[in-house]
Scaffold this active site. Structure first.
Site, PDB file in Angstrom:
ATOM      1  N   PHE A 133      -2.075  -5.204  -6.672  1.00  8.65           N
ATOM      2  CA  PHE A 133      -2.249  -4.135  -5.680  1.00  8.65           C
ATOM      3  C   PHE A 133      -1.080  -4.211  -4.711  1.00  8.65           C
ATOM      4  O   PHE A 133      -0.847  -5.252  -4.106  1.00  8.65           O
ATOM      5  CB  PHE A 133      -3.563  -4.277  -4.913  1.00  8.65           C
ATOM      6  N   ASP A 218       5.054 -10.275  -3.036  1.00  7.24           N
ATOM      7  CA  ASP A 218       4.220  -9.545  -2.090  1.00  7.24           C
ATOM      8  C   ASP A 218       3.233 -10.538  -1.477  1.00  7.24           C
ATOM      9  O   ASP A 218       2.251 -10.925  -2.112  1.00  7.24           O
ATOM     10  CB  ASP A 218       3.487  -8.404  -2.817  1.00  7.24           C
ATOM     11  N   LYS A 247      -0.626  -7.259   6.877  1.00  3.49           N
ATOM     12  CA  LYS A 247      -1.981  -7.732   7.165  1.00  3.49           C
ATOM     13  C   LYS A 247      -2.067  -8.745   8.317  1.00  3.49           C
ATOM     14  O   LYS A 247      -2.095  -8.342   9.457  1.00  3.49           O
ATOM     15  CB  LYS A 247      -2.634  -8.255   5.885  1.00  3.49           C
TER      16      LYS A 247
HETATM   17  C1  PLP Z   1      -3.232  -4.650   1.488  1.00  9.07           C
HETATM   18  C2  PLP Z   1      -2.105  -4.892   0.592  1.00  9.07           C
HETATM   19  C3  PLP Z   1      -1.035  -3.985   0.515  1.00  9.07           C
HETATM   20  C4  PLP Z   1      -1.020  -2.677   1.268  1.00  9.07           C
HETATM   21  O1  PLP Z   1      -1.061  -2.854   2.651  1.00  9.07           O
HETATM   22  P1  PLP Z   1      -1.533  -1.627   3.588  1.00  9.07           P
HETATM   23  O2  PLP Z   1      -1.301  -2.148   4.989  1.00  9.07           O
HETATM   24  O3  PLP Z   1      -2.956  -1.361   3.278  1.00  9.07           O
HETATM   25  O4  PLP Z   1      -0.658  -0.486   3.278  1.00  9.07           O
HETATM   26  C5  PLP Z   1       0.013  -4.301  -0.320  1.00  9.07           C
HETATM   27  N1  PLP Z   1       0.024  -5.443  -1.040  1.00  9.07           N
HETATM   28  C6  PLP Z   1      -0.973  -6.341  -0.973  1.00  9.07           C
HETATM   29  C7  PLP Z   1      -0.886  -7.600  -1.774  1.00  9.07           C
HETATM   30  C8  PLP Z   1      -2.085  -6.087  -0.171  1.00  9.07           C
HETATM   31  O5  PLP Z   1      -3.086  -6.959  -0.142  1.00  9.07           O
END
Ligand code: PLP
Length: 390
Positions: A133, A218, A247
Site C-alpha cells: 500500500f 516506504d 504518519k
Molecule cells: C498510510 C500509508 C501511505 C499513504 O499515506 P497517506 O498519508 O494516507 O497518504 C503510504 N504508504 C504506506 C506504507 C502507508 O502505510
C-alpha cells in the site's frame, strides 16, 4: 452519537463507510466518544499518534510556532524546516551532505515526490510488491497492489511490475537494466503487518545495484520509532536510495517527507516538483517535538520492551495462529475469517483495533502506550475472542 452519524452520512462523502464512533477527546493512548465512553486506542490513528493524544510537547510546539510564524510559502525557509531536514538525515545515520529532504503534507504526497524522483533517472519501470500500500493519489495508487483500489481509476501511470512480497528470486527476475526503482515497505502495514525474510532487503539492494536501479523504502507506517528503531530497515544494515515517511512523523499534525540519500537527493531539480503547504513551520515544529520527545523519554526502548510483552501475551491464545511484527507494530493472524467480528467485540469492550484483512488484526498503538494499557488489553483479549467467535 446518532445525531453526528446521521449528519455525517448526509454531508460527508461516503468513501470510508459509516464511522464507528464519534470521538470527542483523547489523552495518552485513550480516547473518549461523545457519550463519554472510554477506549484504549491500539490503532493510534493508524500509526500516526506516536505520542498519543493531546501530548503537551506537540500542543506547545504547534501553538507557539503558530503564534510566531505559521506559514511562509516555499519562496522562504524557516529554522524548524531546516532543523527537521537535518534531524531526519541524522536519524537515517547520514552525515551532513549525504542526503536531501522534500517535505509534504501526507504519505501519498511523499510517495508522489519519490515516484517523480525515480523518473528523473531517465527510466520509468518500477517493481513493487504484492500486498503493498503506497497511497491513493494517481501515482501512488499505480504502485499499490490492491486491484479493487486501482481498477476503477485506470489508466494509471504505467510501467509497474508487481512481485510476491518477500520473494528475492521473483524480485531478481523482475528487475532489468530499464528499471528505475524497486519500491518496498520494510514491513507491510495495510496487508496486516507482514514481515519479510530477514535477508530480503539486502537481496533487494543487491538486485538494485546490479541493474543500476534505485532502492526506495516506504517507511510511512513502519518508521519513526514504531518498531523500536527510528526506521524499520536500520537493523538490516541496508542503505536505501530513497525513504518516504509520514504518519508518525508529525504525531497527528499532517506532514510527510521524501528523503533522497546520496545522489538520489539531487535528482529533483528546480522546477521539477513543488508544494504550497509542505515544509511549513508549524508541521516541522510538530515533527521536531515528536522526535525530541521520543529521544527524551527513551521511547524506542519502551516500544521494544512493551511490544515484546504485548506480542508474547497475544501469542498465548490458540485462536491466534501467528503474531507478527516488531515493537508496537503488531499483526495477529486469526484461526478464522473473523477479524471484523473481533474488531467489533474489541470496540464494545473499550479497545480500538483494526481488521486489516478478513483474517488479520493490526495494532499500531501510540508509542506512549503504558504497561497498564497492555495488561488491560491482554486481560480482555480472550473474552473479546469468545464474543467474536461465539
Ligand atoms: C498510510 C500509508 C501511505 C499513504 O499515506 P497517506 O498519508 O494516507 O497518504 C503510504 N504508504 C504506506 C506504507 C502507508 O502505510
Amino acid at each position: 452519537m446518532s445525531d453526528y452519524a446521521e449528519r455525517y452520512a448526509a454531508s460527508v462523502m461516503n468513501t470510508f463507510g459509516p464511522p464507528k464512533l464519534v470521538l470527542a477527546r483523547g489523552e495518552g493512548a485513550h480516547v473518549w466518544d461523545t457519550d463519554g465512553k472510554e477506549y484504549v486506542d491500539l490503532l493510534g490513528g493508524i500509526a500516526v499518534n506516536a505520542l498519543g493524544h493531546a501530548h503537551p510537547a506537540i500542543v506547545d510546539a504547534v501553538t507557539s510556532q503558530l503564534g510566531t510564524l505559521g506559514h511562509i510559502s516555499n519562496f522562504f525557509t524557516s529554522a524548524p524546516q531546516v532543523e527537521l531536514a537535518e534531524k531526519l538525515l541524522t536519524l537515517l545515520g547520514l552525515e551532513p551532505g549525504e542526503g536531501k529532504v522534500f517535505f509534504t503534507n501526507s504519505g501519498t504526497e511523499a510517495n508522489e515526490a519519490a515516484f517523480k524522483l525515480t523518473r528523473r533517472t531517465g527510466r520509468t519501470h518500477v517493481v513493487v510488491a504484492e500486498g503493498s500500500f503506497h497511497g491513493r493519489t494517481m501515482g501512488a495508487l499505480a504502485l499499490t497492489s490492491k486491484e479493487a483500489y486501482r481498477t476503477p481509476f485506470e489508466p494509471l501511470p504505467g510501467d509497474v511490475t508487481f512481485v510476491p512480497y518477500g520473494d528475492a528470486d521473483a524480485l531478481a527476475a523482475a528487475v532489468t537494466d530499464e528499471t528505475a526503482a524497486i519500491l518496498l515497505e520494510p514491513i507491510q502495514g495495510e496487508a496486516g503487518v507482514v514481515v519479510p525474510p530477514e535477508d530480503y532487503l539486502a537481496a533487494a539492494r543487491a538486485v538494485a545495484d546490479e541493474h543500476g536501479a534505485l532502492l526506495w523504502l516506504d517507511e510511512i507506517q513502519s518508521g519513526m520509532g514504531r518498531t523500536g528503531a527510528w526506521f524499520a530497515h536500520l537493523g538490516t544494515g541496508v542503505r536505501p536510495d530513497v525513504v518516504t515517511v509520514a504518519k508518525g512523523l508529525g504525531g497527528g499534525f499532517p506532514i510527510g517527507a521524501c528523503i533522497g540519500l546520496g545522489d538520489a537527493g539531487t535528482l529533483l531539480e528546480p522546477g521539477n516538483h513543488g508544494t504550497t503547504f509542505g515544509g511549513n513551520p508549524v508541521a516541522c515544529a510538530a515533527a521536531l517535538a515528536v522526535i525530541r520527545t521520543i529521544e527524551d523519554e527513551d521511547l524506542l526502548e519502551h516500544v521494544t520492551v512493551l511490544g515484546q510483552k504485548l506480542r508474547d501475551g497475544l501469542a498465548v491464545d490458540p485462536r491466534v495462529t501467528e503474531v507478527r511484527g516488531d515493537g508496537l507494530f503488531v499483526g495477529l493472524e486469526l484461526a478464522a475469517d473473523v477479524s471484523a467480528e473481533v474488531a467489533a467485540a474489541a470496540l464494545e469492550a473499550g479497545f480500538i483495533v483494526n481488521n486489516a484483512t478478513p483474517r488479520r488484526i493490526r495494532l499500531a498503538p501510540p508509542l506512549v502506550l503504558t504497561e497498564d494499557d497492555v495488561n488491560a488489553f491482554l486481560e480482555a483479549w480472550p473474552k473479546i475472542l469468545d464474543e467474536a467467535m461465539a
